[in-house]
Design a protein around this motif. Structure first.
Motif, short mmCIF file in Angstrom:
data_model
loop_
_atom_site.label_atom_id
_atom_site.label_comp_id
_atom_site.label_asym_id
_atom_site.label_seq_id
_atom_site.Cartn_x
_atom_site.Cartn_y
_atom_site.Cartn_z
N ALA A 187 -0.22 7.61 -15.29
CA ALA A 187 0.86 7.20 -14.24
C ALA A 187 0.15 6.39 -12.79
O ALA A 187 0.82 5.06 -12.49
N GLN A 188 -0.50 7.50 -12.09
CA GLN A 188 -0.91 6.28 -10.15
C GLN A 188 -2.00 5.46 -10.50
O GLN A 188 -2.23 5.23 -10.28
N ALA A 189 -2.60 5.66 -11.71
CA ALA A 189 -3.87 4.86 -12.12
C ALA A 189 -3.86 3.85 -12.18
O ALA A 189 -3.80 3.10 -11.90
N ARG A 190 -2.35 3.21 -13.36
CA ARG A 190 -1.74 2.35 -12.95
C ARG A 190 -1.46 1.36 -12.36
O ARG A 190 -1.32 -0.35 -11.63
N VAL A 191 -0.52 2.60 -12.01
CA VAL A 191 0.14 2.16 -10.40
C VAL A 191 -1.01 0.98 -9.31
O VAL A 191 -0.16 0.25 -8.63
N ALA A 192 -1.78 1.70 -9.04
CA ALA A 192 -2.68 1.78 -8.19
C ALA A 192 -3.36 0.65 -8.19
O ALA A 192 -3.46 -0.11 -7.46
N SER A 193 -3.62 0.08 -9.42
CA SER A 193 -4.31 -1.15 -10.14
C SER A 193 -3.86 -2.10 -9.72
O SER A 193 -4.22 -3.15 -9.19
N PHE A 252 -2.57 -11.29 -15.43
CA PHE A 252 -3.37 -10.63 -15.22
C PHE A 252 -3.33 -9.08 -14.14
O PHE A 252 -3.57 -8.61 -15.54
N VAL A 253 -1.91 -9.40 -14.12
CA VAL A 253 -1.91 -8.01 -13.46
C VAL A 253 -0.76 -7.08 -14.70
O VAL A 253 -0.95 -5.46 -14.39
N LEU A 254 -0.25 -7.51 -15.35
CA LEU A 254 -0.10 -6.80 -16.62
C LEU A 254 -0.85 -5.78 -17.94
O LEU A 254 -1.14 -5.33 -18.47
N THR A 255 -2.50 -7.18 -17.21
CA THR A 255 -3.52 -6.67 -18.26
C THR A 255 -3.95 -5.62 -17.75
O THR A 255 -4.52 -4.47 -18.37
N LEU A 256 -3.73 -5.55 -16.41
CA LEU A 256 -4.54 -4.36 -15.72
C LEU A 256 -4.14 -2.92 -16.26
O LEU A 256 -5.67 -1.80 -16.53
N PRO A 257 -3.19 -1.90 -16.02
CA PRO A 257 -2.52 -0.87 -17.05
C PRO A 257 -3.24 -0.59 -18.55
O PRO A 257 -3.76 0.08 -18.97
N VAL A 258 -3.29 -2.01 -18.83
CA VAL A 258 -3.95 -2.01 -20.28
C VAL A 258 -5.85 -1.39 -20.25
O VAL A 258 -5.47 -0.68 -21.19
N LEU A 259 -5.69 -2.45 -19.29
CA LEU A 259 -7.48 -1.85 -19.48
C LEU A 259 -7.44 -0.28 -19.06
O LEU A 259 -8.57 0.86 -19.09
N ILE A 260 -6.36 -0.46 -17.61
CA ILE A 260 -6.71 1.13 -16.92
C ILE A 260 -6.52 2.70 -18.31
O ILE A 260 -6.82 3.81 -18.22
N GLU A 261 -6.07 2.30 -19.30
CA GLU A 261 -5.05 3.24 -20.44
C GLU A 261 -6.18 3.37 -21.35
O GLU A 261 -6.84 4.19 -21.56
N GLN A 262 -7.46 2.23 -21.72
CA GLN A 262 -8.08 2.60 -22.54
C GLN A 262 -9.71 3.75 -21.82
O GLN A 262 -9.70 4.09 -22.18
N MET A 263 -9.68 3.74 -20.85
CA MET A 263 -10.34 4.84 -19.74
C MET A 263 -9.91 5.94 -19.54
O MET A 263 -10.38 7.04 -20.20
N ASN A 264 -8.56 5.87 -20.15
CA ASN A 264 -7.79 7.51 -20.11
C ASN A 264 -8.30 8.34 -18.73
O ASN A 264 -8.55 9.33 -19.26
N PRO A 265 -8.07 7.20 -17.51
CA PRO A 265 -7.53 8.84 -16.29
C PRO A 265 -6.78 9.91 -16.47
O PRO A 265 -5.88 10.21 -17.01
N GLU A 266 -7.36 10.89 -15.40
CA GLU A 266 -6.73 11.89 -15.47
C GLU A 266 -5.19 11.96 -14.66
O GLU A 266 -4.40 12.54 -16.05
N ASN A 267 -4.79 10.81 -14.13
CA ASN A 267 -3.36 10.57 -13.92
C ASN A 267 -3.18 9.26 -13.58
O ASN A 267 -3.16 8.16 -13.42
N TYR A 294 0.64 -1.18 0.03
CA TYR A 294 0.17 -0.07 0.12
C TYR A 294 0.71 1.40 0.37
O TYR A 294 0.62 1.98 -0.83
N MET A 295 1.72 1.65 0.75
CA MET A 295 2.91 2.63 0.91
C MET A 295 3.01 2.41 -0.60
O MET A 295 3.81 4.02 -0.40
N ILE A 296 4.43 1.72 -1.14
CA ILE A 296 4.73 2.20 -2.10
C ILE A 296 3.58 2.11 -3.07
O ILE A 296 3.75 2.59 -4.68
N PHE A 297 2.71 1.73 -3.78
CA PHE A 297 2.20 1.23 -5.06
C PHE A 297 1.11 2.66 -4.33
O PHE A 297 1.01 3.18 -6.04
N MET A 298 0.80 3.18 -3.82
CA MET A 298 -0.16 4.20 -3.23
C MET A 298 0.18 4.85 -2.43
O MET A 298 -0.63 5.32 -0.76
#
Length: 285
Positions: free
Chosen positions: A187-193, A170-185, A107-111
């Protein structure tokens, strides 16, 4: 004669093939293990160096120190895992103990909830590697002790490797899905997921493994004295070849993994397709 009968029954049970359910329950913790280890090498360095502004030199030095710390903790925690048993057995209590350490440090490292400094990253990386080492060494050692049969051990390690690969995919699929959502931040959203993936799956996987997979009574391992180990390294040509191959494979794989996002995002300018390329790279491998 009851002791002899019990011993014979234990020997008979130990020789029986492990069920698929037992293999599944034992191997499952390997999925969050790999899901934590891969972002640690691939995603976190550019995240801390770029997004959080620590700089490449600082982040590179910190992660190098953390790996040297891991060299120290591996044998120390391995000896502890071998020597101190409880009524649960030799391995499971150490795996359970590693979970809160892992959850807090992930938690402290990823978020990171506060402004990040170099000292912050050093401290939590060192804590993370303590939990990581305790978990991985105890889990691998437990797998080697589940059965005395050679071929059954191949099944155990095969199941663990499958779980490791699935965890990475599975964990590498999460950033791909996050990128398709185009969140505001992004890099932070990818790591948090990826962090949340570990936070949710790890306690479930460990609870299932500890609950459903018993430990088989085994003799306490005898540790090879340092002098004897060094002598074997000097005199054994096959051992030298195996260790050299392992070193070269680890260094080359680590270089590719750690540089991939820098190449994809900074040099090739792939933007939101960077994580998709990384996923394709690991799936093909």
């Amino acid at each position: 004669m009851p002791n002899a009968a019990a011993s014979g029954q234990a020997s008979h049970d130990a020789s029986r093939p492990l069920s698929r359910w037992t293999l599944f329950a034992f191997a499952l913790p390997a999925a969050p293990i790999s899901a934590m280890g891969l972002p640690l090498v691939v995603h976190l360095p550019p995240f801390y160096a770029g997004t959080l502004g620590l700089g490449l030199v600082t982040v590179g030095a910190i992660f190098m120190l953390a790996r040297f710390w891991d060299v120290f903790t591996d044998p120390v925690l391995g000896i502890l895992s071998d020597r101190y048993e409880t009524r649960w057995g030799r391995r499971r209590h150490w795996i359970v103990l590693s979970v809160p350490i892992m959850l807090l440090s992930v938690y402290m490292i990823f978020m990171p909830p506060v402004a990040v400094t170099a000292a912050y990253l050093v401290f939590w990386l060192f804590v993370l590697y303590v939990g990581w080492t305790l978990l991985t060494i105890s889990h691998m050692s437990w797998g080697a002790e589940l059965t005395p049969d050679y071929h059954e051990r191949s099944r155990v390690q095969g199941a663990r490797e499958v779980a490791l690969i699935l965890g990475m995919v599975f964990v590498l699929t999460l950033p791909v899905l996050i990128e398709q959502m185009n969140p505001e931040n992004l890099a932070q959203a990818r790591v948090a997921s990826m962090g949340w993936f570990v936070l949710i799956l790890l306690p479930i996987a460990v609870a299932l493994a500890v609950w459903r997979v018993p430990e088989r009574p085994t003799q306490r391992p005898e540790h090879v004295p340092l002098k004897q180990a060094v002598q074997a390294l000097i005199e054994s040509r096959p051992l030298q070849v195996v260790l050299a191959a392992d070193l070269l494979g680890g260094v080359s794989g680590g270089l590719v993994a750690s540089m991939f996002l820098f190449l994809a995002e900074d040099a090739l300018k792939l933007g939101s397709y960077s994580s998709l390329m990384l996923l394709g790279y690991f799936i093909s491998g």
